[in-house]
Design a protein around this motif. Structure first.
Motif, PDB file in Angstrom:
ATOM      1  N   UNK A 262      -8.671  -3.614   3.873  1.00  0.00           N
ATOM      2  CA  UNK A 262      -8.637  -2.192   3.525  1.00  0.00           C
ATOM      3  C   UNK A 262      -9.350  -1.373   4.619  1.00  0.00           C
ATOM      4  N   UNK A 263     -10.466  -1.890   5.082  1.00  0.00           N
ATOM      5  CA  UNK A 263     -11.236  -1.220   6.132  1.00  0.00           C
ATOM      6  C   UNK A 263     -10.390  -1.067   7.404  1.00  0.00           C
ATOM      7  N   UNK A 265      -7.150  -0.852   7.497  1.00  0.00           N
ATOM      8  CA  UNK A 265      -6.143   0.182   7.238  1.00  0.00           C
ATOM      9  C   UNK A 265      -6.741   1.576   7.419  1.00  0.00           C
ATOM     10  N   UNK A 266      -7.996   1.732   7.020  1.00  0.00           N
ATOM     11  CA  UNK A 266      -8.664   3.030   7.206  1.00  0.00           C
ATOM     12  C   UNK A 266      -8.871   3.287   8.699  1.00  0.00           C
ATOM     13  N   UNK A 267      -9.376   2.259   9.404  1.00  0.00           N
ATOM     14  CA  UNK A 267      -9.662   2.444  10.830  1.00  0.00           C
ATOM     15  C   UNK A 267      -8.411   2.817  11.612  1.00  0.00           C
ATOM     16  N   UNK A 269      -5.659   4.151  10.373  1.00  0.00           N
ATOM     17  CA  UNK A 269      -4.899   5.248   9.784  1.00  0.00           C
ATOM     18  C   UNK A 269      -3.586   4.828   9.138  1.00  0.00           C
ATOM     19  N   UNK A 270      -3.590   3.658   8.489  1.00  0.00           N
ATOM     20  CA  UNK A 270      -2.371   3.165   7.846  1.00  0.00           C
ATOM     21  C   UNK A 270      -2.247   3.758   6.443  1.00  0.00           C
ATOM     22  N   UNK A 271      -1.762   5.002   6.383  1.00  0.00           N
ATOM     23  CA  UNK A 271      -1.681   5.727   5.126  1.00  0.00           C
ATOM     24  C   UNK A 271      -0.771   5.079   4.101  1.00  0.00           C
ATOM     25  N   UNK A 274      -2.612   2.232   2.384  1.00  0.00           N
ATOM     26  CA  UNK A 274      -3.624   2.767   1.474  1.00  0.00           C
ATOM     27  C   UNK A 274      -2.973   3.309   0.208  1.00  0.00           C
ATOM     28  N   UNK A 275      -1.900   4.058   0.393  1.00  0.00           N
ATOM     29  CA  UNK A 275      -1.212   4.644  -0.762  1.00  0.00           C
ATOM     30  C   UNK A 275      -0.698   3.551  -1.708  1.00  0.00           C
ATOM     31  N   UNK A 277      -1.761   0.499  -2.079  1.00  0.00           N
ATOM     32  CA  UNK A 277      -2.869  -0.184  -2.740  1.00  0.00           C
ATOM     33  C   UNK A 277      -3.467   0.679  -3.855  1.00  0.00           C
ATOM     34  N   UNK A 278      -3.606   1.985  -3.571  1.00  0.00           N
ATOM     35  CA  UNK A 278      -4.225   2.876  -4.559  1.00  0.00           C
ATOM     36  C   UNK A 278      -3.276   3.160  -5.727  1.00  0.00           C
ATOM     37  N   UNK A 280      -1.024   0.692  -7.067  1.00  0.00           N
ATOM     38  CA  UNK A 280      -0.838  -0.435  -7.986  1.00  0.00           C
ATOM     39  C   UNK A 280      -2.035  -0.646  -8.902  1.00  0.00           C
ATOM     40  N   UNK A 281      -3.215  -0.203  -8.460  1.00  0.00           N
ATOM     41  CA  UNK A 281      -4.401  -0.403  -9.289  1.00  0.00           C
ATOM     42  C   UNK A 281      -4.415   0.498 -10.529  1.00  0.00           C
TER      43      UNK A 281
ATOM     44  N   UNK B 198     -11.145   0.502  -5.985  1.00  0.00           N
ATOM     45  CA  UNK B 198      -9.758   0.133  -5.688  1.00  0.00           C
ATOM     46  C   UNK B 198      -9.696  -1.318  -5.206  1.00  0.00           C
ATOM     47  N   UNK B 242      -8.151   8.846   5.259  1.00  0.00           N
ATOM     48  CA  UNK B 242      -7.661   9.174   6.595  1.00  0.00           C
ATOM     49  C   UNK B 242      -8.462  10.307   7.231  1.00  0.00           C
TER      50      UNK B 242
END
Lengths: 317, 317
Positions: A262-263, A265-267, A269-271, A274-275, A277-278, A280-281, B198, B242
Motif C-alpha cells: 500500500x505504501x 502505491x502511495x509513493x 501515485x497508483x490511484x 488505492x481506489x 483496495x479502499x 473492497x473493504x 484499510x 495522493x
C-alpha cells in the motif's frame, strides 16, 4: 422453581469477565452458590462490596472446594499457576473451564496439572470492553456474542453440553473448533487489531513535530477509533502476545507485507490500486452489521449526546 | 429577526460535508439563499428531493454566481478543476473556502486559478462519519468538532473573522495553523489511522486459513473497530493519499519502525517491554475523553441495544 444448573460455581478471577459472569449467573439463577477467588485482597474486597458472590477467598483452592463448575478468568500467563493451586482441591466430576484468549498455551499449561477425574473444557467467550476490574462487568456482556470451545480428544460430550447450556443461558452463541485454529482466528480478529492499535497510539505519542495536545484535540478525525482497543488491560495483552506468539507473528508478517504494498502505491501515485483496495473493504463492514456484531449508527452513534450513560464533557474553547 | 450572516451561500459538492452544511445553514439561518451544485445529476436530484437548498445546478459556475460565500466540498483531487470552473463566475469580494483533508495540495491547485478580488481561505472541518452522500449529512455534524484554517500570508483578517463566525455558528471550534503543519498533524490523527484500517481489513480478507465468515462472526473481539474507518469513501481517501504523500510516507515509516520493534519484543518474549508499551497508551484515551472528543461508554456503548437509531439485527444461530 427449577433447580439451578449447577449447585456451586467457583469464579477464579473477578475482573471484567469474572464479574460479568457473577452478575449473569445471579440474574439467570444458574448456580445455588457463587464462590469468588482472587489473589488481590483489594479486588476481593471490592467484589464483596458489590455483592457479586456468596463466599470470598484469596485462595483459589478454597473457592473451588465442592464446586461443580470452576471458571478460571485470569490473564492467560497465570493459567498454569491457577491449575497447580486448584488441582488438589477439585471435586471429582467437576467441570473446569477458562475464558482465555489463547487456547494452545492454556491447554499446555493446565491439562498436565489437572486430575483425570475432572472435565477440563477450554473455552473463550469473545466478549469484552476496554474496561477492567470487578466494577467493569455487566450481566449483558455475553449477549449475542460467541463462546468458542476447543474440546480435547477425550472431552465428555455430556459435560460439553452442560457447559454449552450454561453459556447459552449467559446469552452467548456456541462454536467449537480445535485449539490451533482458534489461535489463528483470534490472531487476526482480535490480537493483531489490539497490537496495531497499541502501536499507532504509541507512534503518535512519540512525535516531535506534532504535539500530544494536537493529537488529542483532533483525534475525532480517525485516531480516536484506535484508542479504545489501546486502553485495554496491559497484563492481559502482554500475556496474549507471549502465549500466541506464532500465530501473531504470522499475522504481523502478512499485515506488514500488505502495508508495504500500500505504501508503494502511495509513493508511486497508483490511484487505481488505492481506489480498488479502499472499495473492497467497505463490504466487510456491511457483513459485520448484517451478522448482528455491530450497530449501524454512523460514528458508532457518538454524536448522540443523550446516549444513556454517556459522559460527554463540554470542551468548547 | 436579524439578517443572515451571508446573503447567498453556494455549496459546491453535496456529500456528507456539503449536505451537513446545508442542514445547519438552514437551521441556524446563516444564509438568505443556499445554492447547490454537484456534477452528478443523480446526487443533485437527491439533494433536491431532500430540500437541501434553494437552487440546484450541475454547473458550479451557475451556483457561485452572486454568492458571498462559496464552500467547495469535493474530493481534494478535484479542487483544481472546481477552481477553474468557478473562477470566472465569482462575485468580487466573495469568500471562497474548502473543507479538504489536505491543505498544501488544495492551495497549490486552487490559488493560482482564483481571481485576486476574492478571499480564498483554505479550511478543514475535522468532522465526518463513515457514511457518504447527501443522505448521510446531519446538522449536528460539526458540534464541538474543530475547524482548522490555514490562511495565506495575504488573507484579510476581516474575511477570516467572518468565516470563523460562520463555522462557530455551525457548532465548531476554530484553530489556525500553517498548511504544512496541518498536513503533518492530519497525517497522524486521520490519514495514517484510515490507511492502517484499510490495510488490516484487507489483510483479513485475504487469509486462506481463516474464512471470511469467521472474521465476520468473531469481529466484535477487536477487528470490528477498524471496519468503520475502512468503510469510508474510497474516492476521498484515494485523493488524500495522493495529495498528502510526503507527510503520510513519513508517518508510515515511523509506524512501521515502531511495529518492527514491537514485533521483535513479541518474538523474543520481552514481557516487560510489552507491558510498558501497553500501559502508556491507556493515558492517551483518558485525555481524549477529558477533551470532550470521545464518549466514556465501554465499547462505544454498542451494548446498548436500545440505542436511538441503532439497527441491531438478532443474529442468534
Amino acid at each position: 422453581m427449577s433447580a439451578p444448573l449447577f449447585e456451586k460455581i467457583a469464579l477464579v478471577g473477578i475482573g471484567l469477565i469474572g464479574s460479568s459472569l457473577a452478575r449473569v449467573i445471579r440474574r439467570e439463577r444458574l448456580a445455588g452458590e457463587i464462590a469468588i477467588a482472587t489473589r488481590s485482597p483489594a479486588t476481593l474486597a471490592r467484589a464483596e462490596e458489590l455483592g457479586l458472590g456468596d463466599s470470598y477467598s484469596t485462595e483459589a483452592a478454597t473457592a473451588v472446594a465442592n464446586a461443580d463448575l470452576v471458571i478460571v478468568s485470569v490473564p492467560v500467563g497465570s493459567s498454569g499457576a491457577v491449575a497447580a493451586e486448584i488441582a488438589p482441591a477439585l471435586k471429582p466430576g467437576a467441570i473446569v473451564t477458562d475464558v482465555g484468549s489463547t487456547k494452545r498455551s492454556v491447554i499446555a499449561q493446565m491439562q498436565p496439572l489437572l486430575p483425570g477425574n475432572v472435565h477440563f473444557i477450554p473455552g473463550h467467550p469473545l466478549a469484552g470492553t476496554e474496561k477492567s476490574g470487578p466494577d467493569a462487568g455487566f450481566a449483558d456482556l455475553f449477549e449475542n456474542r460467541w463462546c468458542i470451545f476447543t474440546p480435547l480428544p477425550d472431552t465428555d460430550p455430556q459435560a460439553l453440553e452442560r457447559l454449552s447450556e450454561f453459556w447459552r443461558r449467559c446469552g452467548a452463541n456456541i462454536d467449537t473448533m480445535d485449539a490451533d485454529h482458534h489461535d489463528m482466528v483470534l490472531a487476526i480478529v482480535s490480537h493483531l487489531p489490539h497490537i496495531i492499535a497499541y502501536n499507532i497510539v504509541g507512534t503518535a505519542d512519540d512525535l516531535e513535530t506534532v504535539t500530544k495536545s494536537e493529537v488529542i484535540k483532533y483525534s475525532a478525525s480517525g485516531f480516536r477509533d484506535f484508542t479504545r482497543l489501546a486502553a485495554s488491560d496491559p497484563t492481559m495483552w502482554r500475556d496474549v502476545c507471549l502465549h500466541n506468539k506464532d500465530a501473531i507473528l504470522e499475522m504481523l508478517a502478512r499485515f506488514s507485507e500488505d502495508l508495504a504494498s500500500l505504501q508503494r502505491a502511495i509513493r508511486w501515485g497508483d490511484g487505481e490500486k488505492l481506489f480498488d483496495m479502499f472499495t473492497r473493504t467497505r463490504a466487510v463492514r456491511r457483513s459485520i452489521i448484517d451478522a448482528g456484531q455491530e450497530i449501524d449508527v454512523p460514528d458508532f452513534g457518538r454524536q448522540v449526546v443523550e446516549h444513556p450513560g454517556a459522559v460527554m464533557p463540554a470542551a468548547k474553547s
